[in-house]
Design a protein around this motif. Structure first.
Motif, PDB file in Angstrom:
ATOM      1  N   ALA A 181       0.828  -1.210   0.000  1.00  0.00           N
ATOM      2  CA  ALA A 181       0.000   0.000   0.000  1.00  0.00           C
ATOM      3  C   ALA A 181       0.860   1.257   0.000  1.00  0.00           C
ATOM      4  O   ALA A 181       0.537   2.245  -0.674  1.00  0.00           O
ATOM      5  CB  ALA A 181      -0.936  -0.007   1.215  1.00  0.00           C
ATOM      6  N   ILE A 182       1.977   1.231   0.733  1.00  0.00           N
ATOM      7  CA  ILE A 182       2.879   2.391   0.763  1.00  0.00           C
ATOM      8  C   ILE A 182       3.457   2.639  -0.622  1.00  0.00           C
ATOM      9  O   ILE A 182       3.489   3.783  -1.102  1.00  0.00           O
ATOM     10  CB  ILE A 182       4.009   2.168   1.789  1.00  0.00           C
ATOM     11  CG1 ILE A 182       3.452   2.171   3.213  1.00  0.00           C
ATOM     12  CG2 ILE A 182       5.087   3.234   1.644  1.00  0.00           C
ATOM     13  CD1 ILE A 182       4.469   1.743   4.260  1.00  0.00           C
ATOM     14  N   ALA A 183       3.910   1.577  -1.285  1.00  0.00           N
ATOM     15  CA  ALA A 183       4.506   1.730  -2.618  1.00  0.00           C
ATOM     16  C   ALA A 183       3.483   2.273  -3.610  1.00  0.00           C
ATOM     17  O   ALA A 183       3.791   3.170  -4.411  1.00  0.00           O
ATOM     18  CB  ALA A 183       5.059   0.398  -3.101  1.00  0.00           C
ATOM     19  N   LYS A 184       2.271   1.760  -3.583  1.00  0.00           N
ATOM     20  CA  LYS A 184       1.220   2.233  -4.494  1.00  0.00           C
ATOM     21  C   LYS A 184       0.879   3.686  -4.208  1.00  0.00           C
ATOM     22  O   LYS A 184       0.737   4.501  -5.140  1.00  0.00           O
ATOM     23  CB  LYS A 184      -0.023   1.357  -4.338  1.00  0.00           C
ATOM     24  CG  LYS A 184      -1.180   1.744  -5.259  1.00  0.00           C
ATOM     25  CD  LYS A 184      -2.367   0.807  -5.063  1.00  0.00           C
ATOM     26  CE  LYS A 184      -3.544   1.219  -5.938  1.00  0.00           C
ATOM     27  NZ  LYS A 184      -4.714   0.319  -5.751  1.00  0.00           N
ATOM     28  N   LEU A 185       0.760   4.032  -2.930  1.00  0.00           N
ATOM     29  CA  LEU A 185       0.438   5.409  -2.551  1.00  0.00           C
ATOM     30  C   LEU A 185       1.511   6.365  -3.031  1.00  0.00           C
ATOM     31  O   LEU A 185       1.221   7.397  -3.651  1.00  0.00           O
ATOM     32  CB  LEU A 185       0.296   5.499  -1.026  1.00  0.00           C
ATOM     33  CG  LEU A 185      -0.076   6.875  -0.476  1.00  0.00           C
ATOM     34  CD1 LEU A 185      -1.581   7.079  -0.540  1.00  0.00           C
ATOM     35  CD2 LEU A 185       0.426   7.038   0.962  1.00  0.00           C
TER      36      LEU A 185
ATOM     37  N   CYS B  24       3.768  10.674  -6.236  1.00  0.00           N
ATOM     38  CA  CYS B  24       4.899  11.301  -6.932  1.00  0.00           C
ATOM     39  C   CYS B  24       4.525  11.669  -8.364  1.00  0.00           C
ATOM     40  O   CYS B  24       4.939  12.717  -8.871  1.00  0.00           O
ATOM     41  CB  CYS B  24       6.113  10.370  -6.914  1.00  0.00           C
ATOM     42  SG  CYS B  24       6.892  10.244  -5.292  1.00  0.00           S
ATOM     43  N   TRP B  25       3.746  10.815  -9.044  1.00  0.00           N
ATOM     44  CA  TRP B  25       3.307  11.161 -10.396  1.00  0.00           C
ATOM     45  C   TRP B  25       2.532  12.478 -10.365  1.00  0.00           C
ATOM     46  O   TRP B  25       2.754  13.362 -11.209  1.00  0.00           O
ATOM     47  CB  TRP B  25       2.427  10.044 -10.961  1.00  0.00           C
ATOM     48  CG  TRP B  25       2.163  10.166 -12.438  1.00  0.00           C
ATOM     49  CD1 TRP B  25       2.811   9.546 -13.443  1.00  0.00           C
ATOM     50  CD2 TRP B  25       1.164  11.003 -13.069  1.00  0.00           C
ATOM     51  NE1 TRP B  25       2.293   9.921 -14.667  1.00  0.00           N
ATOM     52  CE2 TRP B  25       1.278  10.814 -14.474  1.00  0.00           C
ATOM     53  CE3 TRP B  25       0.194  11.878 -12.600  1.00  0.00           C
ATOM     54  CZ2 TRP B  25       0.457  11.467 -15.388  1.00  0.00           C
ATOM     55  CZ3 TRP B  25      -0.623  12.545 -13.507  1.00  0.00           C
ATOM     56  CH2 TRP B  25      -0.498  12.337 -14.890  1.00  0.00           C
TER      57      TRP B  25
ATOM     58  N   GLN C  27      -5.995   6.022  -8.078  1.00  0.00           N
ATOM     59  CA  GLN C  27      -5.092   5.033  -7.505  1.00  0.00           C
ATOM     60  C   GLN C  27      -4.532   5.507  -6.159  1.00  0.00           C
ATOM     61  O   GLN C  27      -4.380   4.708  -5.228  1.00  0.00           O
ATOM     62  CB  GLN C  27      -3.934   4.767  -8.479  1.00  0.00           C
ATOM     63  CG  GLN C  27      -4.347   4.071  -9.769  1.00  0.00           C
ATOM     64  CD  GLN C  27      -4.779   2.642  -9.530  1.00  0.00           C
ATOM     65  OE1 GLN C  27      -4.044   1.842  -8.941  1.00  0.00           O
ATOM     66  NE2 GLN C  27      -5.983   2.308  -9.979  1.00  0.00           N
ATOM     67  N   PHE C  28      -4.230   6.786  -6.057  1.00  0.00           N
ATOM     68  CA  PHE C  28      -3.779   7.349  -4.787  1.00  0.00           C
ATOM     69  C   PHE C  28      -4.850   7.173  -3.718  1.00  0.00           C
ATOM     70  O   PHE C  28      -4.566   6.760  -2.587  1.00  0.00           O
ATOM     71  CB  PHE C  28      -3.445   8.833  -4.976  1.00  0.00           C
ATOM     72  CG  PHE C  28      -3.208   9.581  -3.684  1.00  0.00           C
ATOM     73  CD1 PHE C  28      -1.966   9.566  -3.070  1.00  0.00           C
ATOM     74  CD2 PHE C  28      -4.233  10.293  -3.070  1.00  0.00           C
ATOM     75  CE1 PHE C  28      -1.748  10.248  -1.877  1.00  0.00           C
ATOM     76  CE2 PHE C  28      -4.033  10.977  -1.890  1.00  0.00           C
ATOM     77  CZ  PHE C  28      -2.784  10.949  -1.285  1.00  0.00           C
TER      78      PHE C  28
ATOM     79  N   LEU D  32      -4.620   5.076  -0.262  1.00  0.00           N
ATOM     80  CA  LEU D  32      -4.844   5.778   1.001  1.00  0.00           C
ATOM     81  C   LEU D  32      -5.921   5.076   1.812  1.00  0.00           C
ATOM     82  O   LEU D  32      -5.796   4.937   3.040  1.00  0.00           O
ATOM     83  CB  LEU D  32      -5.231   7.234   0.723  1.00  0.00           C
ATOM     84  CG  LEU D  32      -5.368   8.160   1.932  1.00  0.00           C
ATOM     85  CD1 LEU D  32      -4.025   8.304   2.653  1.00  0.00           C
ATOM     86  CD2 LEU D  32      -5.879   9.539   1.502  1.00  0.00           C
ATOM     87  N   ALA D  33      -6.980   4.632   1.153  1.00  0.00           N
ATOM     88  CA  ALA D  33      -8.047   3.912   1.853  1.00  0.00           C
ATOM     89  C   ALA D  33      -7.537   2.593   2.418  1.00  0.00           C
ATOM     90  O   ALA D  33      -7.863   2.217   3.551  1.00  0.00           O
ATOM     91  CB  ALA D  33      -9.211   3.667   0.894  1.00  0.00           C
TER      92      ALA D  33
END
Length: 626
Positions: A429-433, A438-439, A497-498, A502-503
């Protein structure tokens, strides 16, 4: 206005009367540091001016070549005589280990009894021991998890016990059952910087931390508070490890301990390791080719424009303030304070990238989470002093100056990694967030000075203004959508996606369709949050001028307002008021040549609402992104 010279740092003044012979040195220092009866903007500025003067003089005069050369010769001779292990490591940016507060409450790094900057042996031992324990525990946990009779908790407990036992055999422990394990098998020597021709101080250099944003209850306040201190800039250290056991066994033990030590040093030691400080690598390694431990994101970038700046320097530290060339009087600002004769020194600072990404995390989260939850998760992810949080994410950036094509460019690699505090079950979840954050952040503005404005050139001084972030890669993350409509789709996909990540991370329902208003918006009040009162637009247009289209419209409107209502102009573009307070611009503009991305906080009230009307009216094409 007087021609009397302004006072320099009180530490540089020769007292009119000698202190009483019975006074101790501490009493003397207290007398020199008598607190001001009034603490206001004027006294804070005077204290900061004094610190800058004192530190710059100390830095300019620091020449420790003779002492550091002898200390490193001693380390080399002792280690070779005892057939130990020598390790040479370099810090790509800065490091701050240990230390105390000195004159003017200036934070200092660790100094030995001679006043030389160094890394104490106890610090090196602690780093090596911790890295050994972590590495052994990780491998043992994997081994125990393969056994069907072990639950995850039981595997973790067994791994910790095995790590304790095996580390004890190298580093010793007073409560060890075996007598031979009560004493360490190795000895660490203090590590000193190796002096270079251009750094006779061993890297001791002026540094600055500036906390721009702080929470006051549920309110986010902008209050630049530069804090000057000393750190070591790009030092190279010589580390000696001595065996207590002679012969081949001792050499083998030293080599293994050095391997653990290198693993710990590469993760960072000292203060602010999650912000790029304290990372040490072998001197012959190319830093931009190395990965951070547990790295999950890497982005090659170019910063074009004003770039990342660090500290300010005085043109002449013994004459710190400006004089009017015609009258000879000391120049003063609108608050009557003396103006420093200073300039900004460009420096590639990884912490600037962390501040940028953290800012946009807060801005996007405030629209969909209660303020208290945003505060909690901001501290959890990025770290905080109160409440104390180590932070789950490490941010680093390394400069690759050989690739720079223009003087006003900074080229480098941005990297993110999990910190040791990040729970394993949250890694995905951290990597996806962070990837999606960053994008978004890299498409909304620049980094460093002038981050809220796109890069442009002008005829007056300074010639270069604003900042642009360019991603030169061709992959899906870096490649810029060719049209505004495609950009709109990509932006909204990344934001979705962010929100999903986050959820998942917070276990909170996230619905940007039910977006919140963080504060009551008025002409002079807004929140720096992507909330119900914020709008983000993608626009395109041409104006035939040197500035990007959206910026040209903003500046034209600003100059119209500034002639008749300076407060309204500040509420459009930010700026300093007569009371000395600084308001950051509520409008961000990022330029991608074919189109611009414009973020307007507090867009429901003029003058920001009127700017959006003008922007949309004069655009060739416009798409609302949020």
């Amino acid at each position: 206005m007087t021609n009397k010279p302004p006072p320099p740092s009180p530490w540089l003044i020769q007292p009119e009367d000698d202190p009483d012979p019975s006074a101790s040195f501490v009493d003397y220092l207290r007398w020199m540091r008598e607190p001001s009866s009034v603490v206001d903007n004027s006294s804070k500025k005077r204290d900061n001016d004094s610190k800058l003067q004192l530190l710059q003089i100390a830095e300019n005069r620091a020449n420790y070549v003779q002492h550091l050369t002898k200390l490193n010769q001693r380390t080399r001779q002792i280690t070779q005589a005892r057939k130990g292990y020598l390790l040479k490591v370099t810090c790509p940016w800065r490091i701050r280990v240990g230390g105390d507060r000195g004159p003017e409450s200036i934070l200092l790094p660790a100094f030995d009894s001679l006043g030389m900057p160094y890394i104490p042996a106890s610090t090196l031992r602690g780093v090596a021991r911790h890295a050994a324990w972590q590495g052994i525990k990780s491998r043992s946990r994997q081994k125990f998890q393969l056994r069907s009779d072990r639950t995850p908790d039981a595997a973790e407990t067994a791994a910790m016990r095995e790590a304790d036992h095996r580390v004890m055999a190298y580093f010793g422990a007073l409560d060890a059952q075996q007598p031979q394990d009560r004493m360490a098998k190795v000895i660490f020597l203090d590590a000193y910087p190796i002096p270079q021709p251009d750094t006779p101080s061993g890297g001791l250099a002026l540094d600055m931390a500036n906390s721009l944003w702080s929470w006051d209850g549920d309110t986010l306040e902008y209050n630049p508070n530069p804090n000057l201190f000393f750190s070591l800039k790009q030092p190279t250290f010589l580390i000696g490890i001595l065996p207590r056991v002679q012969g081949e066994q001792g050499a083998k033990i030293c080599k293994q301990v050095a391997k653990w030590l290198m693993a710990g040093l590469s993760a960072g030691i000292g203060s602010q390791v999650n912000s790029g400080y304290g990372r040490l690598v072998k001197s012959n390694q190319a830093v931009d080719q190395l990965s951070l431990p547990q790295e999950f994101l890497r982005i090659r970038f170019i910063v074009e424009g004003q770039g990342i700046h660090g500290i300010k320097r005085l043109g002449n530290p013994f004459q710190p303030y400006k004089r009017n060339r015609e009258t000879g009087d000391w120049e003063r600002n609108r608050q009557g304070q003396l103006k420093l004769n200073d300039y900004s020194e460009a420096e590639f600072r990884p912490i600037a990238f962390k501040s940028m990404v953290r800012y946009w995390f807060r801005a996007f989260s405030l629209g969909v989470l209660p303020v208290e939850r945003v505060k909690t998760w901001e501290a959890r992810l990025w770290g905080a002093i109160d409440p104390k949080n180590y932070g789950w994410v490490k941010v680093d950036a390394v400069e690759t100056p050989e690739e720079r094509e223009k003087d006003h460019e900074q080229v480098g690699i941005f990297r993110m990694a999990y910190s040791p505090a990040a729970p394993l079950n949250h890694h995905c979840a951290i990597a996806k967030l962070m990837e999606n954050l960053c994008w978004l952040a890299f498409r909304l503005g620049g980094v460093g000075q002038g981050a809220r404005r796109p890069y442009y050139e002008r005829n007056s001084n300074p010639r270069i203004r604003g900042s642009c972030l360019i991603l030169p890669g061709e992959d899906g993350f870096c490649l810029l959508p060719a049209t505004l409509s495609l950009f709109q789709s990509a932006f909204q996909h990344r934001l979705h996606q962010f929100d999903q990540a986050l959820a998942e991370l917070t276990a909170e329902p996230i619905d940007r369709r039910s977006i919140l208003s963080v504060t009551q918006v008025s002409a002079d009040q807004w929140a720096e949050a992507v909330d119900a009162d914020c709008q983000i637009w993608g626009v395109s247009g041409t104006n035939g001028k040197r500035k990007p289209y959206a910026l040209e419209i903003l500046h034209e409107y600003f100059h119209q307002l500034n002639g008749r209502n300076s407060d309204a102009a500040r509420n459009l573009c930010g700026g300093s008021g007569n009371d000395g307070d600084t308001i950051p611009s509520p409008i961000w503009i990022a330029d991608f040549e074919r189109y611009q991305v414009v973020t307007v906080f507090g867009s429901t009230h003029d003058p920001r609402r009127e700017y959006l009307r003008r922007l949309q009216r004069e655009s060739q094409e416009s798409f609302r992104l949020v």
